[in-house]
Design a protein around this motif. Structure first.
Motif: not given
Length: 596
Positions: A13, A31-33, A35-36, A88-89, A157-159
């Motif tokens: 994260t 960044s959620d990248e 997780i993504y 966390s997401n 989600l967000w980057n």
């Protein structure tokens, strides 16, 4: 240290994805990248499982089991860290993936049941019923998968400032192919239609309060009543959701009407069991003797609910009882001598929940010390003296021994800095080092090794021989002169070889100039071990430790790995003493592998 999938995701994260093993973590942005990308890989795994279903691959069942186990592990770990205030997401994303993996597992499991029975339709009467039951369960699984895909598609989600959406287009396409294959399966049963009513449940062994799906299939019969434990319910839908509040066996069947007569379905027996519980424990895996180590625990059930209950804590055979608060508990342990300390925690359960237990081991190590020595010169003549100075790092008040060519020549009582002298009476090559044998608080230690070249003193030796030869006779002088020439050539060759060996050893010692930085020092160690043992550069620190677990320096590598993880992954600044131990362990390992 607890290194698990959810911890990796929590780090992702905050970390950049490319070069994640060796990047500077402190410079990364939120960044959620990570997780993504992780869950996108799980979507690919799900697609491969559906491909296995479409190809009727026998290995598809194992793949679906692995996928579901992986997702469930993330879910369990997510509950554990959320209870500790780590948010966390991951917790948002994981739930629809649990339903997805469970639906795929059931789909493939019932496919194997269907195929087993459909090939024997002409041999046994009950196979048609089994095949029909499996077909209905496959359809129910498809519905669960479809609902999960819709939920995953809506996850955002967000980057940094950009939105990230999961690509489920291939999953949707493959699910349509699955429906086509199920329709084909249904056509295989057309010649073996079952007249009457059939009741199918999604799970015959659910937990207390767990919702199951009851499906009623009817052909040429009008379903009227569903009976659960002999209590009738009007059938308004062929799909019914139901949960149970009592542990034990329950019976389900249906009745309908055909030509004015009551028709009874098959009887389905399900067994409701207590709710599973889980205990998660986390602590450091390595500590020094007499050091207090905190152990944190969390008790929760299958539904993620924290439990307030008494747990028994067993430490090296000694048992105590603790009360959890909102599922959490904490205690500390220590050990006064070197070795593993075994800790286990158990929960007995109650009328609604099963018991559970968990355990871990902590290795309490003696303190590490290090010794360094230096000499004022490394080449002398016979009977000349070499002066040595040294320093011992660590709170040690005990003798150390000076070793020359594997023999103890001196015993010194030291506390910090020390010095000693050695006289060499014979020519040759000598290796000198200091050795501490260890005590109850400290591990054994060796200093660096110093090579000493002792020459024979050729000029004095020549004068003596010439004097003797002059007294004896001119003939002996001539014989000596001839012999002298050969001796000189042999001695020069020997000295040249010894100088070359010392030069090579000096080069080796210079290579142990370890960077004064935790990450860079570990990178140097990692590179050297990878080259020496022909290991992949993509190994994680834990994988490197596992690969070299049988080497004689494995214990020191374990300590290096522990301290490296605390600093790099955990973001904990090492204390000065820990840094000293860290670098000395790396120095020891590098010295060891360079002699291989």
């Amino acid at each position: 240290m607890r290194i698990t999938p959810i911890l990796i995701l929590l780090m992702l994260t905050l970390l950049p994805v490319d070069g994640i093993r060796h990047e500077m973590y402190s410079k990364a942005n939120f960044s959620d990248e990570g997780i993504y990308l992780y869950f996108s890989d799980l979507i690919k795994d799900a697609e491969e499982c559906l491909d296995g279903f479409l190809n009727e691959d026998p290995n598809a069942l194992n793949s679906s089991i692995d996928l579901h186990r992986k997702v469930k592990t993330i879910e369990d770990e997510c509950r554990f860290y959320m209870a500790r205030g780590v948010k966390s997401n991951v917790s948002i994303v994981v739930h629809p993936f649990v339903s997805l993996s469970k639906g795929i597992l059931n789909l493939i499991r019932y496919q194997s049941v269907f195929l087993k029975n459909v090939y024997e339709l002409h041999k046994k009467n009950y196979t048609a019923l089994n095949a029909r039951t499996a077909l209905i369960c496959m359809k129910s699984s498809v519905n669960e998968i479809n609902d999960s895909i819709n939920d995953i598609e809506n996850v955002v989600l967000w980057n940094e400032t950009s939105k990230l959406y999961f690509d489920v287009s291939d999953l949707k396409r493959k699910l349509k192919d699955v429906l086509d294959l199920i329709a084909y399966y249904e056509s295989l049963l057309e010649g073996f239609e079952i007249e009457g009513i059939l009741v199918v449940v999604s799970d015959k062994n659910p937990y207390l309060y767990q919702e199951i799906t009851i499906q009623v299939y009817a052909r040429n019969v009008t379903p009227t009543t569903l009976f659960i434990d002999k209590i009738g319910y009007e059938i308004k839908s062929y799909t019914i959701k139901k949960s149970f509040e009592e542990v034990g066996e329950h019976e389900i069947y249906a009745e309908g009407v055909k030509d004015g007569k009551i028709v009874k379905s098959n009887v389905v027996k399900i067994y409701i069991s207590k709710i599973p519980t889980y205990i998660s424990l986390t602590s450091r895996s390595v500590a020094f003797i007499n050091e207090k180590v905190d152990i944190k625990g969390f008790l929760y059930d299958y539904y993620g609910k924290p439990l307030c209950a008494n747990v028994k804590v067993r430490i090296d055979g000694e048992e105590n009882e603790l009360r959890t608060y909102n599922g959490s508990f904490k205690f500390n342990v220590t050990k006064s001598y070197e070795g593993f300390l075994d800790v286990s925690v158990s929960y007995a359960g109650n009328e609604t929940h099963r018991g559970s237990n968990a355990s871990l081991s902590i290795y309490f190590s003696r303190f590490l010390i290090s010794i360094s020595i230096d000499a004022d010169r490394t080449q002398v003549n016979v009977n000349e003296t070499v002066n040595f100075v040294g320093k011992i790092y660590g709170d040690v008040h005990t003798p150390i021994y000076i070793i020359v060519n594997s023999k103890v020549v001196k015993e010194l009582n030291v506390t910090d800095c020390f010095n000693f002298t050695l006289n060499f009476s014979k020519p040759g090559r000598y290796v000198v080092f200091a050795y501490f044998p260890g005590d109850p608080l400290h591990k054994p230690a060796k200093s660096n090794k110093i090579g000493i070249i002792v020459k024979s003193g050729v000029k004095n030796y020549l004068y003596y021989l010439l004097s003797v030869a002059f007294v004896v006779s001119v003939i002996l002088l001539l014989a000596y002169a001839k012999r002298k020439k050969k001796d000189e050539e042999r001695i020069e060759l020997k000295e040249e070889i010894l100088k070359k060996e010392v030069k090579e050893e000096t080069k080796e010692l210079k290579r142990l100039d370890i960077p004064n930085d935790v990450r860079e020092a570990y990178r140097m160690l990692f590179e050297e071990l990878s080259i020496r043992y022909n290991l992949k550069r993509s190994l994680t620190p834990r994988e490197l430790l596992k690969a070299l677990r049988n080497e004689h320096f494995a214990e020191k590598l374990r300590i290096v790995t522990e301290l490296h993880e605390r600093n790099v992954y955990g973001g904990v600044e090492l204390k000065e003493e820990e840094k000293r131990i860290y670098f000395e362990c790396i120095r020891y390992i590098l010295s060891a592998v360079m002699r291989i």
